[in-house]
Design an enzyme around this catalytic site. Structure first.
Site, PDB file in Angstrom:
ATOM      1  N   HIS A 130      38.060  40.483  55.128  1.00 46.59           N
ATOM      2  CA  HIS A 130      38.105  41.168  53.830  1.00 46.59           C
ATOM      3  C   HIS A 130      37.853  40.124  52.739  1.00 46.59           C
ATOM      4  O   HIS A 130      37.056  40.356  51.836  1.00 46.59           O
ATOM      5  CB  HIS A 130      39.460  41.858  53.654  1.00 46.59           C
ATOM      6  CG  HIS A 130      39.571  42.667  52.417  1.00 46.59           C
ATOM      7  ND1 HIS A 130      38.666  43.655  52.079  1.00 46.59           N
ATOM      8  CD2 HIS A 130      40.488  42.643  51.416  1.00 46.59           C
ATOM      9  CE1 HIS A 130      39.022  44.202  50.929  1.00 46.59           C
ATOM     10  NE2 HIS A 130      40.121  43.597  50.500  1.00 46.59           N
ATOM     11  N   GLU A 144      45.834  37.683  54.958  1.00 46.48           N
ATOM     12  CA  GLU A 144      44.855  37.993  56.010  1.00 46.48           C
ATOM     13  C   GLU A 144      44.834  36.940  57.111  1.00 46.48           C
ATOM     14  O   GLU A 144      44.811  37.300  58.302  1.00 46.48           O
ATOM     15  CB  GLU A 144      43.461  38.197  55.413  1.00 46.48           C
ATOM     16  CG  GLU A 144      42.472  38.743  56.428  1.00 46.48           C
ATOM     17  CD  GLU A 144      41.137  39.149  55.830  1.00 46.48           C
ATOM     18  OE1 GLU A 144      40.323  39.764  56.552  1.00 46.48           O
ATOM     19  OE2 GLU A 144      40.888  38.854  54.635  1.00 46.48           O
ATOM     20  N   CYS A 174      39.182  50.092  48.254  1.00 47.78           N
ATOM     21  CA  CYS A 174      38.281  49.070  48.794  1.00 47.78           C
ATOM     22  C   CYS A 174      38.076  49.169  50.304  1.00 47.78           C
ATOM     23  O   CYS A 174      37.293  48.408  50.870  1.00 47.78           O
ATOM     24  CB  CYS A 174      38.802  47.683  48.431  1.00 47.78           C
ATOM     25  SG  CYS A 174      39.041  47.484  46.653  1.00 47.78           S
ATOM     26  N   LYS A 230      31.934  38.383  50.722  1.00 45.81           N
ATOM     27  CA  LYS A 230      32.165  38.574  49.288  1.00 45.81           C
ATOM     28  C   LYS A 230      31.916  37.307  48.487  1.00 45.81           C
ATOM     29  O   LYS A 230      31.735  37.360  47.270  1.00 45.81           O
ATOM     30  CB  LYS A 230      33.583  39.091  49.060  1.00 45.81           C
ATOM     31  CG  LYS A 230      33.824  40.499  49.590  1.00 45.81           C
ATOM     32  CD  LYS A 230      35.255  40.963  49.332  1.00 45.81           C
ATOM     33  CE  LYS A 230      35.492  42.366  49.865  1.00 45.81           C
ATOM     34  NZ  LYS A 230      35.511  42.437  51.334  1.00 45.81           N
ATOM     35  N   HIS A 242      32.864  41.570  45.387  1.00 49.78           N
ATOM     36  CA  HIS A 242      33.621  42.660  46.005  1.00 49.78           C
ATOM     37  C   HIS A 242      33.020  43.982  45.553  1.00 49.78           C
ATOM     38  O   HIS A 242      33.165  44.386  44.393  1.00 49.78           O
ATOM     39  CB  HIS A 242      35.076  42.562  45.594  1.00 49.78           C
ATOM     40  CG  HIS A 242      35.992  43.450  46.383  1.00 49.78           C
ATOM     41  ND1 HIS A 242      35.540  44.501  47.165  1.00 49.78           N
ATOM     42  CD2 HIS A 242      37.350  43.448  46.516  1.00 49.78           C
ATOM     43  CE1 HIS A 242      36.570  45.094  47.728  1.00 49.78           C
ATOM     44  NE2 HIS A 242      37.678  44.478  47.360  1.00 49.78           N
ATOM     45  N   PHE A 271      44.194  48.708  47.853  1.00 48.05           N
ATOM     46  CA  PHE A 271      45.415  49.065  47.130  1.00 48.05           C
ATOM     47  C   PHE A 271      46.192  50.105  47.937  1.00 48.05           C
ATOM     48  O   PHE A 271      45.617  50.918  48.656  1.00 48.05           O
ATOM     49  CB  PHE A 271      45.060  49.681  45.783  1.00 48.05           C
ATOM     50  CG  PHE A 271      44.764  48.695  44.688  1.00 48.05           C
ATOM     51  CD1 PHE A 271      44.678  47.340  44.931  1.00 48.05           C
ATOM     52  CD2 PHE A 271      44.563  49.131  43.386  1.00 48.05           C
ATOM     53  CE1 PHE A 271      44.411  46.432  43.919  1.00 48.05           C
ATOM     54  CE2 PHE A 271      44.288  48.238  42.357  1.00 48.05           C
ATOM     55  CZ  PHE A 271      44.216  46.888  42.620  1.00 48.05           C
TER      56      PHE A 271
END
Length: 771
Positions: A285, A296, A153, A315, A320, A379
């Site tokens: 994010h 975050e 991502c 998002k 996403h 990830f």
């Protein structure tokens, strides 16, 4: 000479919020959702039917990934005013980030194999991740360097960093840079199996009950501010800097302390010459998962203290978009600067932001942001941050974009086929014994030779509790690093935590992808193994190695076929040279399960006997391989009294619009990469003492390289051809060539690595063993 400022002169955007930039921006600023019912595939077994789906009809005869990318690139070129017919196409690069690539096509091919026993080898080969860049180059006739980044991502945020490195160094004049990912059942089933999807449209930074998948593409035209001014183009914003870090904490969850994310943001600002006090807006994010939405804000507060600027999540409107997210959100951040509006966070469900952030709720807010920071996390604990600023807005601190250090090689290791460590590999090379000693039956073809690594045997030194969570690609990568440390010494804990990792692969975690998808095809959601899904992202191996060795530094993942090694070495060297890292472990690996072998053996040029003669028309033999190369600044090597094996001297890359799976026979594009590497190294053909050849026994490749060497004036130089004994290892081939050249301790003067990738991209690098 100072490095150029980078102008963004054109934007292209297609998401669920709109089919072009203007429609998308209008929806985003109005707070109009682009999340709707997913009609692309059956969602009845999943946690949700919601997705940020593009509504524009896509061509039936083209993978959705390719068509979305082409749409965004055409718009970016049009809005930039750049006429490609008026520029040197050899100096226009393609840099793209993607997590899935042409996954819809690959899913169809695999379904045919699982349900009917039928393998469409050509379609399989044309839907691999590196093909995204190859398609773009062919569609738009682009002939410069080409690279696909795949940090899950964070992929296209990393792509922006790679593009910046090219422009700061002056390798190219323009970069077509961005990200693309389509909606695909593999990712939908995977995130559903992890329990990460929200049953309703997502609520980032508010209810935080899960994410909503989206799709789309965001692309930009990047060039120096001086070049943009000379052609009368209006910069919309500047790409000021970027920062990357790895948590080394968990394969799917972020470090809850937020330290890694904070490090990426701080590095991005430092590179651009800004401090936290200069930032006017944060594009978060902001996935909507509880883990991200708790960590975050902690990272943000670590950096900004009590003075956190407005910070929203795009998002919430488009979902996403996975590997495309960084580029999509960079486009949105650029528009925020250019249009004077902060994008909102919608669908808060009446929930107050738990950490007290100003998330610009509901609709866009008029503002005049000068400096914007955009975050993308992934990830494997991969963190990426990008700084965008108003054109001409200088920071109070110096920018960190110029080369200030020599970069040296202080460790090498490799394994291939039957050679499961460096000692046995070097022994096989000196004894001229092939390492591709196995044969396997391929339906419709018969017995074919292949080089197989005994993965479990190679990885015996790895902690068993860790190894059980690792896929074959990760085990190969870990084995290479362990072997390097066994040969050259293991770092202290402090040195390890200051080490970065650049991982590269030709084709990625093939076994994990096929096994996970097979479970879905045969058993639906009951067959969707979440542990397998975590290893389907290309950067999973980097995450595993970082956790094993506590790496906390710079990280990127490259998936570019046969040029992956050299591109990874180049990126790591550039980052160390400008002082953004002291040392980086470059790790390259490729594994080829039976389906991959069947695909390769079904295409032209595969050998039928275990004998490879480069230039001898014998055909090539596929072999699994992995390598680890430790790069560091000369000062770092001296401080820890490390042996210097070679100095990095020069790099070159080029491309041609050959089309997916093809290369040019004339060698002209390949020769450009060779000449560029020598030019940066400050030498001519006579100064090259050894050419590490990419010849594999397949006549198409061998003839093209022979012509390239002649065109570059290198046809009379001594040649080392490791593929004659190691086989075609694709992604790790260049690095294994460097192991062959440096591993035996014999000085070989200036060594030139030559590499190619099907689709028409080439990369070369020069190392000096006596400098």
């Amino acid at each position: 000479m100072t490095t150029p400022r980078i102008a963004l002169t054109g934007l292209g955007l297609i998401t669920g919020a709109g089919d072009d930039t203007e429609k998308g921006w209008s929806s985003i600023t109005a707070g109009t959702t682009g999340i709707r019912t997913n009609t692309l595939f059956d969602t009845s077994e999943l946690l949700t039917e919601w997705a940020g789906m593009v509504t524009a009809e896509q061509p039936a005869d083209l993978d959705r990934c390719y068509s979305l990318a082409a749409t965004a690139i055409r718009e970016a070129l049009r809005t930039s005013g750049l006429d490609l017919d008026t520029v040197d196409r050899d100096r226009v690069a393609v840099v793209v980030g993607s997590s899935l690539g042409a996954m819809p096509t690959l899913e169809g091919v695999h379904a045919g194999l699982v349900h009917e026993g039928r393998l469409d080898a050509e379609a399989a080969a044309a839907s691999q991740l590196p093909c995204v860049g190859d398609y773009i180059a062919a569609e738009f006739d682009l002939r410069g360097p080409r690279v696909v980044l795949s940090n899950a991502c964070a992929a296209s945020a990393v792509a922006l960093g790679y593009a910046a490195e090219l422009l700061w160094k002056g390798d190219v004049d323009h970069v077509i840079c961005g990200g693309v990912d389509p909606l695909a059942s593999l990712s939908a089933y995977g995130f559903s199996a992890l329990g990460a999807l929200d049953a309703e449209p997502c609520s980032p930074m508010s209810a935080s009950s899960g994410l909503t998948l989206g799709e789309g593409a965001g692309f930009m035209v990047l060039e120096s501010a001086e070049r943009a001014a000379a052609r009368g183009a209006r910069p919309l914003a500047e790409l000021g800097g970027y920062g990357l870090s790895c948590d080394g904490y968990h394969q799917t969850a972020p470090d809850p302390s937020g330290k890694g994310a904070c490090a990426a943001m701080a590095q991005a600002l430092e590179t651009a010459g800004y401090g936290p006090e200069d930032v006017d807006y944060l594009n978060l994010h902001g996935t909507g998962t509880p883990a991200n939405d708790a960590s975050e804000p902690k990272a943000v507060k670590l950096l900004f203290g009590a003075s956190v600027p407005p910070a929203s999540s795009t998002k919430s409107i488009i979902g996403h978009t996975l590997g495309a997210a960084g580029a999509v959100e960079a486009v949105v951040s650029t528009l925020a600067i250019d249009r004077g509006t902060l994008p909102p966070t919608i669908n808060t469900r009446g929930v107050e932001q738990p950490f007290g952030l100003d998330i610009v709720p509901d609709t866009g807010r008029p503002a005049s942001p000068e400096v914007v920071l955009s975050n993308s996390f992934a990830f494997g604990g991969n963190n990426a941050s990008v700084v965008l600023n108003r054109p001409g807005r200088a920071g109070s601190a110096p920018r960190r974009t110029e080369s200030v250090h020599d970069v040296v090689v202080t460790g090498v290791a490799g394994l291939a086929g039957a050679a499961r460590d460096t000692a046995s590999l070097l022994d096989a090379l000196s004894g001229e014994r092939p390492t591709f000693t196995g044969t396997e039956h391929v339906e419709g073809i018969g017995e074919v030779p292949v080089g197989r690594i005994d993965v479990r045997a190679a990885a015996r030194g790895i902690n068993p509790s860790r190894a059980r969570r690792m896929d074959p690609l990760s085990l190969l990568a870990a084995a290479a690093v362990a072997d390097l440390y066994g040969r050259h010494g293991k770092p202290s804990r402090a040195e390890a935590e200051g080490t970065g990792i650049v991982f590269a692969t030709g084709y990625g975690p093939v076994t994990s992808v096929l096994q996970f998808h097979k479970g879905v095809l045969q058993q639906g959601i009951n067959g969707a193994n979440p542990a397998l899904f975590a290893n389907t992202v290309v950067n999973a191996a980097a995450g595993h190695v970082a956790m094993l060795h506590r790496y906390r530094g710079y990280t990127a993942t490259i998936a570019n076929g046969g040029t992956s090694s050299v591109l990874a070495l180049q990126l790591a060297a550039r980052v160390i040279a400008r002082g953004a890292a002291e040392r980086i472990m470059v790790v390259i690996a490729d594994e080829f399960p039976e389906q991959a072998l069947a695909t390769q053996a079904g295409l032209p040029g595969y050998a039928r006997e275990a004998r490879v003669v480069p230039g001898g028309r014998t055909g090539m033999v596929l072999s699994e391989g992995a390598a680890a190369i430790l790069l560091e600044s000369r000062e770092s090597a001296a401080a820890r009294d490390a042996d210097v094996l070679a100095r990095v001297r020069g790099y070159g890359a080029s491309g041609e619009p050959a089309g997916i799976g093809r290369i040019g026979r004339d060698g002209e594009a390949w020769a450009r990469a060779l000449r560029a590497a020598m030019a940066e190294a400050g030498t001519g053909p006579d100064g090259i003492d050894t050419v590490v050849s990419a010849a594999s026994g397949y006549s198409l490749v061998d003839i093209a390289q022979s012509r390239a060497l002649r065109l570059a004036g290198l046809d009379d130089r001594p040649v080392l051809a490791p593929k004659a004994l190691l086989g075609e290892t694709y992604g790790s081939a260049g690095a294994l060539g460097l192991v062959a050249a440096l591993g035996d301790g014999q000085p070989r003067g200036r060594v030139l690595l030559s590499s190619f990738a099907y689709g028409g991209s080439y990369a070369a690098a020069v190392f000096d063993t006596e400098a």
